[in-house]
Design a protein around this motif. Structure first.
Motif, short mmCIF file in Angstrom:
data_model
loop_
_atom_site.label_atom_id
_atom_site.label_comp_id
_atom_site.label_asym_id
_atom_site.label_seq_id
_atom_site.Cartn_x
_atom_site.Cartn_y
_atom_site.Cartn_z
N VAL A 166 -3.38 0.82 -9.49
CA VAL A 166 -2.14 1.12 -9.77
C VAL A 166 -2.25 2.73 -10.62
CG1 VAL A 166 0.01 0.71 -11.37
CG2 VAL A 166 -1.22 -1.23 -9.94
N SER A 167 -1.15 3.54 -10.33
CA SER A 167 -1.07 4.81 -11.21
C SER A 167 0.17 4.72 -11.86
CB SER A 167 -1.13 5.65 -10.38
OG SER A 167 -2.74 6.01 -9.71
N VAL A 168 0.45 4.96 -13.02
CA VAL A 168 1.61 5.19 -13.73
C VAL A 168 1.94 6.65 -14.36
CG1 VAL A 168 2.92 4.25 -15.83
CG2 VAL A 168 1.08 2.65 -14.88
N TYR A 169 2.89 7.22 -13.96
CA TYR A 169 3.12 8.34 -14.20
C TYR A 169 4.77 8.57 -14.40
CZ TYR A 169 4.04 8.69 -9.29
OH TYR A 169 4.68 8.29 -8.06
N PRO A 170 4.94 9.69 -15.00
CA PRO A 170 6.47 9.82 -15.34
C PRO A 170 7.10 10.61 -14.09
CG PRO A 170 5.14 11.15 -16.93
CD PRO A 170 4.02 10.76 -15.83
N SER A 171 8.61 9.96 -13.75
CA SER A 171 9.30 10.20 -12.56
C SER A 171 9.54 11.79 -12.74
CB SER A 171 10.77 9.67 -13.11
OG SER A 171 11.53 9.87 -12.11
N GLY A 172 9.57 12.39 -11.62
CA GLY A 172 9.90 13.70 -11.60
C GLY A 172 8.50 14.58 -11.45
N THR A 173 7.32 14.02 -11.77
CA THR A 173 5.90 14.26 -11.68
C THR A 173 5.32 14.08 -10.54
OG1 THR A 173 4.92 13.01 -13.20
CG2 THR A 173 6.17 14.83 -14.19
N THR B 234 0.79 -1.20 0.08
CA THR B 234 -0.07 -0.01 -0.09
C THR B 234 0.95 1.23 -0.12
OG1 THR B 234 -1.80 -0.99 1.01
CG2 THR B 234 -1.78 1.37 1.34
N GLY B 235 0.66 2.22 -0.83
CA GLY B 235 1.29 3.43 -0.95
C GLY B 235 2.71 3.25 -1.58
N GLY B 236 3.31 1.86 -2.06
CA GLY B 236 4.56 1.67 -2.81
C GLY B 236 4.81 2.39 -3.82
N VAL B 237 5.93 2.46 -4.24
CA VAL B 237 6.36 3.17 -5.44
C VAL B 237 7.37 2.41 -6.03
CG1 VAL B 237 7.22 5.34 -6.62
CG2 VAL B 237 5.49 5.69 -4.79
N VAL B 238 7.62 2.06 -7.36
CA VAL B 238 8.31 1.37 -8.01
C VAL B 238 8.91 2.15 -9.16
CG1 VAL B 238 9.23 -0.86 -9.07
CG2 VAL B 238 7.53 -0.89 -7.35
N THR B 239 10.08 2.49 -9.28
CA THR B 239 10.60 3.41 -10.45
C THR B 239 11.30 2.45 -11.45
OG1 THR B 239 11.13 5.19 -9.08
CG2 THR B 239 12.16 5.14 -11.06
N LEU B 240 10.83 2.42 -12.68
CA LEU B 240 11.23 1.74 -13.57
C LEU B 240 11.93 2.69 -14.65
CD1 LEU B 240 11.40 -0.83 -15.54
CD2 LEU B 240 9.23 -0.10 -16.58
N PRO B 241 13.40 2.72 -14.72
CA PRO B 241 14.14 3.45 -15.68
C PRO B 241 13.82 3.09 -17.07
CG PRO B 241 15.61 2.37 -13.98
CD PRO B 241 14.43 1.84 -13.90
N VAL B 242 13.47 3.87 -18.06
CA VAL B 242 13.18 3.68 -19.45
C VAL B 242 14.17 4.19 -20.24
CG1 VAL B 242 11.44 3.73 -21.09
CG2 VAL B 242 10.59 3.41 -18.73
N ALA B 243 14.40 5.48 -20.11
CA ALA B 243 15.24 6.41 -21.11
C ALA B 243 16.64 5.89 -20.96
CB ALA B 243 15.20 8.04 -20.70
N GLY B 244 17.39 5.63 -22.03
CA GLY B 244 18.69 5.06 -22.02
C GLY B 244 18.99 3.63 -21.70
N VAL B 245 17.86 2.87 -21.55
CA VAL B 245 18.07 1.49 -21.43
C VAL B 245 17.34 0.63 -22.51
CG1 VAL B 245 17.08 -0.24 -19.77
CG2 VAL B 245 17.29 1.98 -18.76
N ASP B 246 18.36 -0.52 -22.81
CA ASP B 246 18.05 -1.53 -23.80
C ASP B 246 17.53 -0.97 -25.20
OD1 ASP B 246 18.30 -3.61 -22.06
OD2 ASP B 246 16.27 -3.74 -21.35
N GLY B 247 18.44 0.14 -25.63
CA GLY B 247 18.22 0.49 -27.03
C GLY B 247 17.24 1.79 -27.03
N ILE B 248 16.86 2.22 -25.90
CA ILE B 248 15.91 3.35 -26.06
C ILE B 248 16.96 4.51 -25.74
CG2 ILE B 248 13.98 4.47 -24.78
CD1 ILE B 248 12.86 1.90 -23.96
N PRO B 249 16.61 5.50 -26.66
CA PRO B 249 17.46 6.77 -26.59
C PRO B 249 17.44 7.43 -25.00
CG PRO B 249 16.31 6.91 -28.40
CD PRO B 249 15.82 5.73 -27.65
N ALA B 250 18.39 8.10 -24.46
CA ALA B 250 18.56 8.62 -23.26
C ALA B 250 17.99 9.84 -23.25
CB ALA B 250 19.95 8.90 -22.86
N THR B 251 17.67 10.64 -24.48
CA THR B 251 17.09 11.94 -24.54
C THR B 251 16.21 11.97 -25.68
OG1 THR B 251 18.86 12.84 -25.97
CG2 THR B 251 19.03 13.29 -23.42
N GLY B 252 15.39 12.89 -25.82
CA GLY B 252 14.34 12.98 -26.79
C GLY B 252 13.15 12.11 -26.77
#
Length: 72
Positions: A53-60, A16-34
């Motif tokens: 479950v709520s999915v939302y961008p990190s830093g927001t 309950t209330g847990g947050v899991v962060t999944l790095p996406v940008a710059g991982v497994d061939g996904i560009p780090a920017t853009g």
């Protein structure tokens, strides 16, 4: 990402209330920017209580909307 097996994140139930962060940008061939969008499939397996479950961008700030509602 699979919290059951530890694929991409630690293997552990998300409580309950847990947050899991999944790095996406710059991982497994996904560009780090853009990167403008990411497509995800979200699934809950063997829940012990009804929740969501709520999915939302990190830093927001998480909104009050849920992406997945589930029951036991």
């Amino acid at each position: 990402m699979d919290t059951r097996t530890g694929t991409g994140v630690p293997a552990a139930p998300v409580g309950t209330g847990g947050v899991v962060t999944l790095p996406v940008a710059g991982v497994d061939g996904i560009p780090a920017t853009g990167v403008k969008a990411v497509v995800l499939n979200v699934t809950a397996t063997n829940p012990t209580q009804p929740s969501f479950v709520s999915v939302y961008p990190s830093g927001t700030t998480r909104s009050s909307a849920s992406n997945l509602n589930f029951t036991t």
